[in-house]
Design an enzyme around this catalytic site. Sequence first.
Site, short mmCIF file in Angstrom:
data_model
loop_
_atom_site.label_atom_id
_atom_site.label_comp_id
_atom_site.label_asym_id
_atom_site.label_seq_id
_atom_site.Cartn_x
_atom_site.Cartn_y
_atom_site.Cartn_z
N HIS A 113 4.49 1.97 -8.02
CA HIS A 113 3.51 0.87 -8.04
C HIS A 113 2.65 0.99 -9.32
O HIS A 113 2.27 -0.02 -9.91
CB HIS A 113 2.57 0.95 -6.84
CG HIS A 113 3.23 0.82 -5.50
ND1 HIS A 113 3.35 1.89 -4.65
CD2 HIS A 113 3.78 -0.24 -4.86
CE1 HIS A 113 3.94 1.50 -3.53
NE2 HIS A 113 4.23 0.21 -3.64
N SER A 119 7.46 4.23 -0.82
CA SER A 119 6.47 4.65 0.18
C SER A 119 7.17 5.28 1.38
O SER A 119 6.60 6.09 2.10
CB SER A 119 5.65 3.46 0.66
OG SER A 119 5.12 2.77 -0.45
N ARG A 120 8.43 4.90 1.60
CA ARG A 120 9.17 5.44 2.75
C ARG A 120 9.64 6.87 2.52
O ARG A 120 9.99 7.55 3.48
CB ARG A 120 10.36 4.54 3.08
CG ARG A 120 9.95 3.23 3.73
CD ARG A 120 11.13 2.53 4.34
NE ARG A 120 10.72 1.41 5.18
CZ ARG A 120 10.47 0.20 4.76
NH1 ARG A 120 10.57 -0.07 3.47
NH2 ARG A 120 10.11 -0.76 5.60
N GLY A 176 0.81 -1.22 0.00
CA GLY A 176 0.00 0.00 0.00
C GLY A 176 0.84 1.26 0.00
O GLY A 176 2.03 1.23 -0.33
N LYS A 210 13.26 -2.24 -8.29
CA LYS A 210 13.63 -1.44 -7.10
C LYS A 210 14.05 -2.35 -5.93
O LYS A 210 14.95 -2.04 -5.18
CB LYS A 210 12.44 -0.57 -6.72
CG LYS A 210 12.36 -0.07 -5.31
CD LYS A 210 13.20 1.16 -5.13
CE LYS A 210 13.09 1.82 -3.78
NZ LYS A 210 12.63 1.06 -2.66
N ASP A 211 13.33 -3.49 -5.77
CA ASP A 211 13.66 -4.45 -4.71
C ASP A 211 14.26 -5.68 -5.38
O ASP A 211 13.64 -6.74 -5.45
CB ASP A 211 12.41 -4.79 -3.91
CG ASP A 211 11.82 -3.55 -3.25
OD1 ASP A 211 12.31 -3.18 -2.17
OD2 ASP A 211 10.92 -2.92 -3.83
N GLN A 268 14.61 -8.96 -3.48
CA GLN A 268 13.28 -9.56 -3.29
C GLN A 268 12.85 -10.30 -4.57
O GLN A 268 12.36 -11.43 -4.52
CB GLN A 268 12.29 -8.46 -2.95
CG GLN A 268 10.83 -8.86 -3.02
CD GLN A 268 9.93 -7.75 -2.51
OE1 GLN A 268 9.89 -7.50 -1.32
NE2 GLN A 268 9.23 -7.09 -3.39
P1 AMP Z 1 6.03 -2.27 -1.63
O1 AMP Z 1 4.64 -1.75 -1.50
O2 AMP Z 1 7.08 -1.29 -1.24
O3 AMP Z 1 6.20 -3.63 -1.01
O4 AMP Z 1 6.27 -2.47 -3.18
C1 AMP Z 1 5.40 -3.26 -3.96
C2 AMP Z 1 6.03 -3.51 -5.30
O5 AMP Z 1 6.25 -2.27 -5.97
C3 AMP Z 1 7.39 -4.21 -5.18
O6 AMP Z 1 7.47 -5.21 -6.19
C4 AMP Z 1 8.35 -3.08 -5.42
O7 AMP Z 1 9.58 -3.52 -5.97
C5 AMP Z 1 7.59 -2.22 -6.42
N1 AMP Z 1 8.09 -0.84 -6.39
C6 AMP Z 1 8.26 -0.05 -5.30
N2 AMP Z 1 8.81 1.13 -5.66
C7 AMP Z 1 9.01 1.09 -7.00
C8 AMP Z 1 9.55 1.99 -7.97
N3 AMP Z 1 10.03 3.19 -7.62
N4 AMP Z 1 9.59 1.60 -9.27
C9 AMP Z 1 9.12 0.38 -9.62
N5 AMP Z 1 8.59 -0.52 -8.76
C10 AMP Z 1 8.53 -0.18 -7.48
#
Ligand code: AMP
Length: 287
Positions: A39, A188-189, A33, A151-152, A155
């Site tokens: 996202h 998100s951070r 979220g 980005k991750d 993961q």
């Molecule tokens: P999170 O909500 O942070 O767990 O991220 C959910 C998904 O969105 C994960 O697969 C992240 O790698 C991807 N994500 C987060 N930030 C970015 C970004 N700046 N560019 C592309 N994908 C992202």
Amino acid sequence: MNAKVIASIQEIRDALATVRTTGRTIGLVPTMGALHAGHGRLIETARRENDCVVVSVFVNPIQFDRRDDYDRYPRPLSSDVEFCSRMGVDYVFAPSIEEMYPRPQRTFVEVTEVSERLCGQFRPGHFRGVATVVVKLLNIVQPDRAYFGEKDAQQLAVIRRMTADLNVPVSIVEVPTLRESDGLALSSRNQLLSSEERQIAPLLSRALRKVQDLVSTGETRADVVKRESLRVLNEHPEVRVEYLEIVGPEDMQPVDQITGPIRVAGAIWIGKTRLIDNILCVPGATG
Ligand code: AMP
């Protein structure tokens, strides 16, 4: 069309069973979220490639190694749902903790080696929590494709390896990192940073680009590029470096000699906020 919000596992299964019996494909975008344009990239890609798009929104307690990080994590569900509706998402799956973990979880997925270094070294149990929740989400939604951000990168490598090792019938799709114009990867951070901290934050992407420049112009010694990149990060006294590593893109293990594509990944602290980023570097290629 508004995205339909579903909190119950049984209900999302029933809705998706109908989708599947009519031969339509399903794309899953797992998130925690606080959705942003990064996202949005994943959702857009899923929208293009599937008939039905599910975005899961779940702040997964078992992947947090620090209670304050879990407590501080933003949870703006109603604006997330609006965001998903604007992007043409069919279902937002937003279960409660009790729905996902009705009893103490006794079964965990552990992906050895790939999850050991980088974030795995500094966040004990993090990737075990990630792999476990992702396999639960894949079993609940049973998508044709699941979308994860570069980005991750660690993961993504963990999830690729897990789905391959456990024969999970899903294609994992990687989506490139979306950045602000100053290079900061959307996260998100980022909203937890003060305006002064926000000014400093792009230093991480600058340090990674330094590696990319050196590698693309022929430097093969990992210790040399690492030193130069740390020099960039150490420019600012407010930045605390947690790690900066040059690793193989699939096994996430450190390399000494850069003879093929590598990933440079870093984690820094600015005040109470931890930021991560990484980029792929290819010898002889200009970034
Ligand atoms: P999170 O909500 O942070 O767990 O991220 C959910 C998904 O969105 C994960 O697969 C992240 O790698 C991807 N994500 C987060 N930030 C970015 C970004 N700046 N560019 C592309 N994908 C992202």
